[in-house]
Motif scaffolding. Sequence first.
Motif, mmCIF file in Angstrom:
data_model
loop_
_atom_site.group_PDB
_atom_site.id
_atom_site.type_symbol
_atom_site.label_atom_id
_atom_site.label_comp_id
_atom_site.label_asym_id
_atom_site.label_seq_id
_atom_site.Cartn_x
_atom_site.Cartn_y
_atom_site.Cartn_z
ATOM 1 N N GLY A 103 -9.408 10.136 -9.119
ATOM 2 C CA GLY A 103 -9.272 8.827 -8.053
ATOM 3 C C GLY A 103 -10.709 8.525 -7.637
ATOM 4 O O GLY A 103 -11.220 7.097 -7.322
ATOM 5 N N THR A 104 -11.385 9.540 -7.089
ATOM 6 C CA THR A 104 -13.031 9.420 -6.716
ATOM 7 C C THR A 104 -13.738 8.475 -7.810
ATOM 8 O O THR A 104 -14.664 7.500 -7.485
ATOM 9 C CB THR A 104 -13.272 10.634 -6.287
ATOM 10 N N LYS A 148 -11.125 12.924 0.663
ATOM 11 C CA LYS A 148 -9.428 12.452 0.843
ATOM 12 C C LYS A 148 -9.228 11.403 2.020
ATOM 13 O O LYS A 148 -8.557 10.518 2.322
ATOM 14 C CB LYS A 148 -8.541 13.496 0.813
ATOM 15 N N GLY A 192 -14.738 19.803 1.104
ATOM 16 C CA GLY A 192 -14.047 20.886 0.612
ATOM 17 C C GLY A 192 -14.314 22.295 1.286
ATOM 18 O O GLY A 192 -14.247 23.476 0.728
HETATM 19 C C1 LIG Z 1 -13.762 18.730 -1.975
HETATM 20 C C2 LIG Z 1 -13.402 17.945 -3.328
HETATM 21 N N1 LIG Z 1 -14.265 16.970 -4.101
HETATM 22 C C3 LIG Z 1 -13.902 16.325 -5.265
HETATM 23 C C4 LIG Z 1 -12.541 16.185 -5.490
HETATM 24 C C5 LIG Z 1 -11.949 15.665 -6.717
HETATM 25 O O1 LIG Z 1 -11.611 14.244 -6.374
HETATM 26 P P1 LIG Z 1 -10.804 13.438 -7.452
HETATM 27 O O2 LIG Z 1 -9.425 14.409 -7.028
HETATM 28 O O3 LIG Z 1 -10.594 12.239 -6.371
HETATM 29 O O4 LIG Z 1 -11.235 13.665 -8.584
HETATM 30 C C6 LIG Z 1 -11.540 17.141 -4.619
HETATM 31 C C7 LIG Z 1 -10.248 16.808 -4.931
HETATM 32 O O5 LIG Z 1 -9.284 17.574 -4.656
HETATM 33 C C8 LIG Z 1 -12.090 17.879 -3.488
HETATM 34 O O6 LIG Z 1 -11.290 18.257 -2.675
#
Ligand SMILES: Cc1ncc(COP(=O)(O)O)c(C=O)c1O
Length: 350
Positions: free
Chosen positions: A194-195, A49, A318
């Motif tokens: 988003g990623t 993020k 995370g």
């Molecule tokens: C540690 C982690 N990895 C991957 C993701 C997934 O990313 P995205 O929400 O951009 O798909 C999140 C989303 O909260 C996340 O916290």
Amino acid sequence: MKFGSLPRVRLANLPTPIQEMPNLTKLLDGAKLWVKRDDLTGLALGGNKARKLEYLMGDVLDKDCNYVVTHAGFHSNWCTQTAAACRKLGLGIVLVKTAPHDNWEPENWDANHLLHKLMGAEIEVTKPDNLRTKLDAQMERLRKEGYRPYYMPVGGSVALGAMGYVNAILEIINQSQEMEVPFDYIVHCTGSGGTQAGLVMGVKAFNSEIKIISVADDSSPPEEHIAKALPIIKEAENILGFNIKVTNEDLTVLNDFGGGGYGFISEEKINAVKILAETEGIFIDPVYTAPAVAQMIDLVKKKKFRKDSNVLFLHTGGTAALFSYKDPFKANIIGEKLPWTIPPWSPKSG
Ligand SMILES: Cc1ncc(COP(=O)(O)O)c(C=O)c1O
């Protein structure tokens, strides 16, 4: 507006390192495995993020807003990093978090919830049905109190946020050249999309051969995840100012390790956390990165990669979430049955 001229606030420690995973590579003996350490982006305890927030916070400041209102699950990493960005920039932060019922409280404050509290975020807990109403009410309240609030959708998964991962591809291409390692695949977890949107746009935009393998954070069908990422790409195509023509075929989503549902814990996810910790001393989280690592290991074992291919696992952070899962981890390590698979804070609990 062009990519290079978007308002951006520097919040992340970039570039993040790319490291070899020699022990995991040796153990699996099917491809060369690497890790891109986006868990080390900084901003609270790091994670994907931070890259998105550089562009989103750029927009907040550009629009002269002084409060951010956002939402996510109870132990959200997104909430942690957004709150940290707000505190760093001197802005107010409201987190509307979903849980089994309105005003749900855990017995202990730990993991991300504790971090939200430590940053003094204003927290409202709601059941998912009431989310929209609560968000609207928070925005209205802040306006009435004379603030200029900015609403950020879950995960920062809008075109601006995705720009952070367009940038990450440029970073990886440069690192690949410096290291003289041609990466063939990037494996990462997808949640709000988003990623994934940013990575896929990045490889198109910079004409890279790297294939993006997105692994779902739940067990919902791949099409559902693609349906989250594609609109972000469509929106971003306009911001980027050039036509990159991404279609469904450019998006690959696998969902074999969702564990039954979002945030649910399973022996497979626990084993993925343990194998990375035991072989490389790297900690991943049970919600997002564990399904991605489990899927990557499965692909290697099933010989889906050529042995000389270079596979880059994108560690999106995370790690704080590990601590809210301490009871199932302990049970697994001492050989007992998991006390629960659906977390008590999940709206699906009870
Ligand atoms: C540690 C982690 N990895 C991957 C993701 C997934 O990313 P995205 O929400 O951009 O798909 C999140 C989303 O909260 C996340 O916290």
